[in-house]
Design a protein around this motif. Structure first.
Motif, short mmCIF file in Angstrom:
data_model
loop_
_atom_site.label_atom_id
_atom_site.label_comp_id
_atom_site.label_asym_id
_atom_site.label_seq_id
_atom_site.Cartn_x
_atom_site.Cartn_y
_atom_site.Cartn_z
N HIS A 22 35.92 50.54 49.32
CA HIS A 22 36.80 51.39 48.52
C HIS A 22 35.99 52.59 48.01
N PRO A 23 36.54 53.79 48.11
CA PRO A 23 35.82 54.96 47.58
C PRO A 23 35.44 54.81 46.11
N GLU A 24 36.25 54.05 45.36
CA GLU A 24 35.96 53.86 43.94
C GLU A 24 34.75 52.96 43.70
N ALA A 25 34.26 52.31 44.77
CA ALA A 25 33.17 51.34 44.62
C ALA A 25 31.79 51.96 44.76
N THR A 26 31.73 53.27 44.87
CA THR A 26 30.45 53.95 45.02
C THR A 26 30.49 55.31 44.32
N PRO A 27 29.38 55.72 43.73
CA PRO A 27 29.36 57.04 43.09
C PRO A 27 29.29 58.20 44.08
N ASP A 28 28.89 57.89 45.32
CA ASP A 28 28.74 58.94 46.34
C ASP A 28 29.24 58.40 47.68
N VAL A 29 30.49 58.71 48.00
CA VAL A 29 31.12 58.18 49.22
C VAL A 29 30.37 58.63 50.46
N SER A 30 30.02 59.90 50.52
CA SER A 30 29.34 60.44 51.70
C SER A 30 28.00 59.75 51.93
N LYS A 31 27.26 59.51 50.87
CA LYS A 31 25.97 58.84 50.97
C LYS A 31 26.12 57.40 51.48
N THR A 32 27.15 56.72 50.99
CA THR A 32 27.40 55.34 51.44
C THR A 32 27.79 55.31 52.92
N ILE A 33 28.60 56.25 53.33
CA ILE A 33 28.98 56.35 54.75
C ILE A 33 27.73 56.53 55.61
N ASP A 34 26.86 57.43 55.20
CA ASP A 34 25.64 57.70 55.97
C ASP A 34 24.75 56.46 56.03
N LYS A 35 24.68 55.71 54.95
CA LYS A 35 23.85 54.50 54.92
C LYS A 35 24.36 53.48 55.93
N ILE A 36 25.68 53.34 56.03
CA ILE A 36 26.27 52.40 57.00
C ILE A 36 26.02 52.88 58.42
N LYS A 37 26.19 54.17 58.66
CA LYS A 37 26.00 54.74 59.99
C LYS A 37 24.55 54.58 60.46
N LYS A 38 23.61 54.73 59.55
CA LYS A 38 22.19 54.61 59.92
C LYS A 38 21.84 53.20 60.39
N LEU A 39 22.66 52.23 60.00
CA LEU A 39 22.46 50.85 60.45
C LEU A 39 23.18 50.57 61.76
N GLY A 40 23.78 51.61 62.33
CA GLY A 40 24.47 51.47 63.61
C GLY A 40 25.83 50.81 63.52
N LYS A 41 26.45 50.87 62.35
CA LYS A 41 27.74 50.23 62.14
C LYS A 41 28.85 51.27 61.97
N LYS A 42 30.05 50.86 62.29
CA LYS A 42 31.21 51.72 62.05
C LYS A 42 31.59 51.65 60.57
N VAL A 43 32.35 52.68 60.14
CA VAL A 43 32.68 52.79 58.72
C VAL A 43 34.19 52.84 58.52
N GLY A 44 34.64 52.07 57.53
CA GLY A 44 36.04 52.12 57.13
C GLY A 44 36.17 52.44 55.65
N LEU A 45 37.23 53.18 55.30
CA LEU A 45 37.54 53.43 53.90
C LEU A 45 38.86 52.74 53.55
N SER A 46 38.91 52.11 52.41
CA SER A 46 40.09 51.35 52.01
C SER A 46 40.79 52.02 50.83
N LEU A 47 42.13 52.06 50.92
CA LEU A 47 42.95 52.63 49.85
C LEU A 47 43.81 51.54 49.22
N LYS A 48 43.66 51.36 47.91
CA LYS A 48 44.52 50.44 47.17
C LYS A 48 45.92 51.06 47.07
N PRO A 49 46.92 50.26 46.73
CA PRO A 49 48.29 50.79 46.68
C PRO A 49 48.45 52.05 45.82
#
Length: 207
Positions: A22-49
């Motif tokens: 969830h974007p609300e679960a991190t202070p920096d969404v872009s940084k978290t995305i990059d951290k996941i990508k650097k591990l060779g994993k795909k990235v998903g973002l989740s939206l609550k209702p």
């Protein structure tokens, strides 16, 4: 999970090939995305209702999946929240306009009835717990197959009732069947909702 960054490597090491947060679960969404990508994993973002679709727009070019929550996250067995369908449809249109390759997943209260609505709105991944494990005496294969193919059953049902209603009127026996007017109106609405074009679209997008 919040803060999400502390758990990313553990999930990656455990074998996850896509990590959604969830974007609300991190202070920096872009940084978290990059951290996941650097591990060779795909990235998903989740939206609550109640989360606005706007909070993920600037990251669309960097992600692989969008998860639309159709219940409030926390526990299973909740009812599907139909108000998220418009958000799902808008996000799908944005992806098409930008010509992006992003999966759209929906999770929460998915059953044999609303699965078609979700697919027509743009979801190509359905998450279902209670329906799969509880319906038809827990026959997992049957329930999964029904979720995948239910759009066809609904379409055929709408055609059947549509022509049944027309035939009833043509024979002028509606005076004997007080429900014929309601039947005709209901079937006409179903037939319009499950038109041939939209069912063909579901066929192309169905897994």
């Amino acid at each position: 999970i919040s803060p999400v960054d502390a758990y990313i490597k553990s999930f990656a090491d455990a074998g996850a090939d896509i990590i959604t947060f969830h974007p609300e679960a991190t202070p920096d969404v872009s940084k978290t995305i990059d951290k996941i990508k650097k591990l060779g994993k795909k990235v998903g973002l989740s939206l609550k209702p109640n989360s606005s679709k706007e909070i993920i727009k600037e990251f669309l070019e960097k992600i692989d999946l969008i998860l639309i929550m159709s219940v409030e996250p926390g526990f299973g067995g909740q009812k599907f929240m139909p108000e998220v369908v418009s958000k799902l449809r808008d996000i799908k249109q944005t992806i098409l306009n930008k010509k992006l390759n992003i999966d759209i997943e929906i999770d929460g209260g998915i059953n044999f009835e609303n699965c078609k609505i979700a697919k027509e709105a743009g979801a190509n991944i359905l998450v279902s717990g209670s329906t799969i494990f509880k319906e038809n005496k827990g026959n997992l294969k049957k329930n999964i197959d029904l979720l995948r193919s239910n759009w066809l059953m609904l379409y055929l049902r709408s055609i059947f009732f549509y022509f049944l209603a027309i035939k009833t009127f043509q024979r002028k026996i509606y005076k004997k069947f007080y429900f014929s007017t309601q039947l005709y109106q209901k079937s006409l609405q179903e037939f319009q909702a499950y038109s041939f074009y939209r069912c063909c679209y579901s066929l192309r997008s169905a897994p």
